[in-house]
Design a protein around this motif. Structure first.
Motif, PDB file in Angstrom:
ATOM      1  N   THR A  65       4.888 -82.181  35.526  1.00 38.38           N
ATOM      2  CA  THR A  65       4.562 -83.309  34.650  1.00 38.38           C
ATOM      3  C   THR A  65       3.987 -84.450  35.488  1.00 38.38           C
ATOM      4  O   THR A  65       4.050 -84.410  36.714  1.00 38.38           O
ATOM      5  CB  THR A  65       5.809 -83.800  33.887  1.00 38.38           C
TER       6      THR A  65
ATOM      7  N   PRO B 112      12.560 -73.614  30.566  1.00 38.22           N
ATOM      8  CA  PRO B 112      12.546 -75.039  30.205  1.00 38.22           C
ATOM      9  C   PRO B 112      11.640 -75.868  31.117  1.00 38.22           C
ATOM     10  O   PRO B 112      10.979 -76.794  30.659  1.00 38.22           O
ATOM     11  CB  PRO B 112      14.009 -75.461  30.360  1.00 38.22           C
ATOM     12  N   ASP B 113      11.608 -75.525  32.415  1.00 37.12           N
ATOM     13  CA  ASP B 113      10.770 -76.282  33.362  1.00 37.12           C
ATOM     14  C   ASP B 113       9.314 -76.273  32.908  1.00 37.12           C
ATOM     15  O   ASP B 113       8.615 -77.281  32.983  1.00 37.12           O
ATOM     16  CB  ASP B 113      10.837 -75.667  34.765  1.00 37.12           C
ATOM     17  N   LYS B 116       8.631 -77.931  29.109  1.00 40.96           N
ATOM     18  CA  LYS B 116       8.589 -79.391  28.969  1.00 40.96           C
ATOM     19  C   LYS B 116       7.289 -80.006  29.473  1.00 40.96           C
ATOM     20  O   LYS B 116       7.046 -81.187  29.257  1.00 40.96           O
ATOM     21  CB  LYS B 116       9.810 -80.032  29.642  1.00 40.96           C
ATOM     22  N   THR B 117       6.451 -79.222  30.122  1.00 39.56           N
ATOM     23  CA  THR B 117       5.174 -79.761  30.585  1.00 39.56           C
ATOM     24  C   THR B 117       4.158 -79.855  29.458  1.00 39.56           C
ATOM     25  O   THR B 117       3.126 -80.500  29.600  1.00 39.56           O
ATOM     26  CB  THR B 117       4.536 -78.853  31.659  1.00 39.56           C
ATOM     27  N   TYR B 146      13.000 -73.721  23.878  1.00 39.43           N
ATOM     28  CA  TYR B 146      13.253 -75.034  24.472  1.00 39.43           C
ATOM     29  C   TYR B 146      13.056 -76.069  23.377  1.00 39.43           C
ATOM     30  O   TYR B 146      12.041 -76.025  22.669  1.00 39.43           O
ATOM     31  CB  TYR B 146      12.293 -75.296  25.645  1.00 39.43           C
ATOM     32  N   ASP B 147      14.048 -76.937  23.219  1.00 40.63           N
ATOM     33  CA  ASP B 147      13.911 -77.997  22.234  1.00 40.63           C
ATOM     34  C   ASP B 147      13.648 -77.439  20.828  1.00 40.63           C
ATOM     35  O   ASP B 147      12.860 -77.997  20.068  1.00 40.63           O
ATOM     36  CB  ASP B 147      12.744 -78.917  22.633  1.00 40.63           C
ATOM     37  N   TYR B 151       8.903 -70.885  23.114  1.00 43.30           N
ATOM     38  CA  TYR B 151       7.758 -71.029  24.014  1.00 43.30           C
ATOM     39  C   TYR B 151       7.400 -69.730  24.727  1.00 43.30           C
ATOM     40  O   TYR B 151       6.276 -69.533  25.128  1.00 43.30           O
ATOM     41  CB  TYR B 151       8.025 -72.120  25.056  1.00 43.30           C
ATOM     42  N   GLN B 393      18.901 -74.411  30.740  1.00 47.56           N
ATOM     43  CA  GLN B 393      18.373 -75.489  29.903  1.00 47.56           C
ATOM     44  C   GLN B 393      18.540 -76.854  30.576  1.00 47.56           C
ATOM     45  O   GLN B 393      17.873 -77.812  30.206  1.00 47.56           O
ATOM     46  CB  GLN B 393      19.072 -75.505  28.530  1.00 47.56           C
ATOM     47  N   GLY B 395      17.490 -77.521  33.314  1.00 48.29           N
ATOM     48  CA  GLY B 395      16.261 -77.741  34.074  1.00 48.29           C
ATOM     49  C   GLY B 395      16.480 -77.797  35.570  1.00 48.29           C
ATOM     50  O   GLY B 395      15.555 -78.031  36.329  1.00 48.29           O
TER      51      GLY B 395
END
Lengths: 312, 437
Positions: A65, B112-113, B116-117, B146-147, B151, B393, B395
């Motif tokens: 990110t 998850p890593d 989240k991007t 994830y969330d 994904y 999760q 991360g």
């Protein structure tokens, strides 16, 4: 008249200088174009990444990110990080284990390989084979040699009644064991440099020493060793720089373990960058490594650099 | 003459520059061109890229599977990017450089890593449209979430079992264990199968690796919850009980060869099993094709011994689609094909892994013997759907395991500290530095 000649001379002069300038520019361009491949390679793949690492050291960046500014937070965290301090200590210990032994053994090998014997080149080639063998192959070979239960080394030792030794499994022995392998693997490289330097020593110096009735040791102490100084200096500097960056051996043989016993700076840097997604932190570690190597190299240059010049 | 040389040199430099620049975009941007989604039988094919990790054997399997896709969808050509090592590093670099392949493999612990991007395409629509989630192995699909969104989709999974050298058991007159054996029985058998000659151990009872897979079995089978409420929870009597069993195998009973870091990565121990130096060997389904080739004795597999309860860590390869894929329709087709019956048969038929759907379990083209398939199938009923999932999760799975857990447990298994000291250190350091938010 004067004014006229001035007027006519002026353009002439300008033309001359312009031509000279043009030629100079052209020559420079040609010169630059010749070094361009190396220069561009250096800028793009060495200098730029180094500068980038410096900047990244001040960022929070997980590689995945967008980065945020961290200031000196990464550096402050380093001082509190037990694993970093262990890695720093292990790196210094590695230098202590590896550098002096490696140089001494290379020198002894070079002296032996400089003897005028039949088939000496075959021996030289043999000693050089580990250098050109892939690190992965050599490291895996040693992992098996070092195996505590079924390894060859412990098997030999058991024949003379020595209990199995946990070469790579004992926290006190793991780092020196890997250093042992690295010394074996790299001995040929430094040997080659020493050998070249030995063969560059003029024969008449030895003849003069013989006339003065010098013993073998005196010849080594007063002729060979001083005249090897430039080569020794080069090897010392390069060995230190290489040793501070030890990574491949650790990565293949122990993964930094057992415990933290073989965590080195480069290994911990890599772990942070590519296993823990902490690019900023890894950048900070790389800067510490850079400063450490710079400091050691400058000090060596200061203390030994001037003593290695010899006029023949 | 000289000018000519200079001109040539300049040309050379320029051409080198150009090739250097274009190489960067050529290899990884195997995406489709601007042809859109329509097929053209005469003209160029639409290119898709697929990236995966695996050994040389798997590479051949995937090439075969992708050929199958191209045969079924002739409008596509798939560029297979095979990564033998350091897969995660390559994937991260590609993600940072915006050169992700259309379809690619993501490890079960790092979903998850990557999710989240925002660079992964949510797959919920594709899943429901193509029925990809029907009849899934319980809990497996959660590892791609994830969330609340899907994904990635697990294509397969690998049970962790105990491989048995039947010949050695027969020689020793020890009955080959069955799936209902307890941890106590296992410890006892490991001791009985350890052989000493002249004070030296020539055969060990069990080959035991020390990475997170095996210790999570030992801790989990005693009911230990090593990750709880977003924090490391190793200092828990049940976790300690499980880890203590491993400690005893290494240090007290000496019925397992001493662990070294290399054995974490699975090397060394499997060869010991192949050469009959260990009678039992705990490992995953992935060893089956190797042992089929190398074992020169009768061997089989049983479930890991039962403790208070039973749990199996989840190892899986999951598949994702890049959000930047130029042909998401094609990528979805490719993903669906890999997960289809024909696609899966090609990639797991050799015995490397188990299928992701219950209905394929009895298909001998997917799950086959030797060894007997029952122990592997039984594992599907008790996959870890909580502890490991919560840890991933967070991360910080990789950092927790590599920086805090592994070195401390290593020290313990090597006899340098007690399990109690190790678990206290893990919790104290990890919860202070990693999970203090």
């Amino acid at each position: 008249m004067n004014t006229l000649s001035d007027l006519t001379a002026a353009p002439e002069r300008t033309r001359l200088t312009r031509r000279a300038l043009h030629k100079k520019l052209r020559d420079n361009l040609v010169g630059y174009s010749f070094i361009a491949p190396a220069l561009i390679g250096f800028l793009a793949f060495t200098l730029l990444p180094v500068l980038a690492a410096f900047v990244i050291g001040f960022l929070n960046w997980d590689l995945l990110t967008a980065p945020t500014w961290a200031g000196i937070k990464n550096y402050a965290a380093l001082l509190q990080d037990e694993v970093f301090l262990i890695s720093l200590r292990n790196t210094i210990m590695w230098v202590v284990y590896y550098v002096p032994a490696s140089i001494a053994i290379s020198l002894i090998l070079a002296l032996a390989m400089n003897m005028p014997l039949r088939g000496i080149t075959a021996f030289r080639a043999m000693l050089y084979i580990p250098v050109i063998s892939p690190l992965l192959a050599v490291a895996l070979l040693f992992v098996w040699l070092f195996n505590p239960d079924f390894g060859l080394i412990n098997f030999m030792l058991s024949k003379i009644g020595i209990q199995p030794i946990g070469w790579l499994t004992d926290e006190r022995l793991a780092l020196p064991s890997i250093a042992l392998m690295a010394i074996w693997k790299n001995a040929g490289w430094n040997m080659l440099i020493f050998l070249a330097a030995l063969q560059g020593i003029p024969r008449h110096l030895y003849e003069a020493a013989d006339l003065d009735g010098a013993t073998k040791w005196q010849k080594f102490r007063n002729v060979t060793f001083p005249l090897l100084a430039p080569a020794t200096f080069f090897i010392v500097i390069m060995s230190f720089i290489g040793a501070f960056q030890v990574f491949g051996e650790i990565y293949i043989m122990t993964n930094g373990g057992p415990g933290y016993s073989t965590h080195t700076l480069a290994y911990y840097l890599w772990s942070n960058a590519f296993k823990f997604n902490k690019m900023g932190y890894a950048g900070a570690i790389s800067m510490v490594m850079f400063l450490l190597i710079l400091l050691v190299t400058v000090l060596q240059n200061r203390f030994f650099g001037r003593k290695v010049q010899y006029d023949l | 003459m000289f000018d000519k040389i200079k001109g040539l040199a300049l040309l050379l430099v320029l051409s080198m520059l150009f090739t250097a620049c274009s190489a960067g975009s050529g290899e990884s941007q195997g995406n489709s061109t601007d042809q859109g989604g329509t097929s053209s039988t005469s003209g160029k094919k639409i290119e898709l890229s697929f990236m995966g990790w695996g050994n040389e054997q798997e590479r051949e399997l995937y090439e075969k599977m992708l050929k199958g896709f191209e045969a079924k969808h002739p409008e596509y050509k798939v560029n297979y990017i095979y990564v033998p090592k350091d897969y995660d590093t390559k994937l991260k670099t590609m993600l940072t450089g915006n050169t992700l392949p259309d379809v690619f493999w993501v490890g079960e612990t790092v979903v998850p890593d990557y999710a989240k991007t925002g660079k992964l395409e949510p797959l919920d629509a594709i899943v429901s449209m193509n029925g990809l989630d029907e009849d899934f192995v319980p809990g497996l699909l959660d590892y791609g979430k994830y969330d609340g969104k899907q994904y990635t989709i697990p294509k397969d999974w690998e049970p962790y079992v105990m491989y048995i050298n039947v010949d050695l058991f027969n020689e020793a007159g020890v009955p080959v264990p069955t799936g209902d054996w307890t941890m106590d029985e296992f410890m006892d058998i490991a001791k009985r199968m350890t052989v000493q000659e002249d004070g030296r151990i020539t055969q060990y009872g069990v080959g035991l690796e020390t990475w997170w897979g095996p210790w999570s079995v030992f801790a989990g089978n005693e009911g230990g919850v090593w990750f709880k409420d977003g924090k490391a929870n190793f200092n828990d009597p049940k976790v300690i009980k499980g880890l203590q069993r491993m400690y005893d195998l290494f240090q007290t009973d000496k019925s397992a060869p001493s662990p070294s870091a290399l054995q974490q990565s699975g090397m060394g121990q499997s060869q010991m099993f192949e050469t009959g130096k260990v009678a039992m060997y705990a490992s995953g389904r992935w060893m089956v094709p190797t042992f089929r080739q190398t074992a020169s004795f009768e061997w089989t597999a049983v479930e890991m011994p039962i403790g208070e309860t039973r749990i199996n860590p989840l190892f899986s390869g999951t598949l994702a689609i890049s959000k930047d894929s130029k042909d998401k329709d094609g990528a979805a087709k490719l993903l669906t094909y890999v997960l289809s019956e024909e696609g899966l048969k090609d990639i797991i038929g050799l015995g490397l892994a188990m299928p992701n759907k219950m209905k394929y379990m009895d298909d001998p083209e997917m799950v086959n013997a030797p060894p007997a398939v029952e122990p592997f199938k039984a594992t599907a009923q008790y996959l870890d759907t909580e502890i490991q999932l919560a840890a991933t999760q967070s991360g910080h799975f990789s950092e927790l395991i590599n920086k805090y857990v592994q070195p401390e447990l290593d020290s313990a298994f090597n006899g340098k500290q007690t399990i109690q000291e190790a678990v206290e250190n893990i919790d104290a350091k990890a919860n202070k530095e990693l999970f203090n938010k």
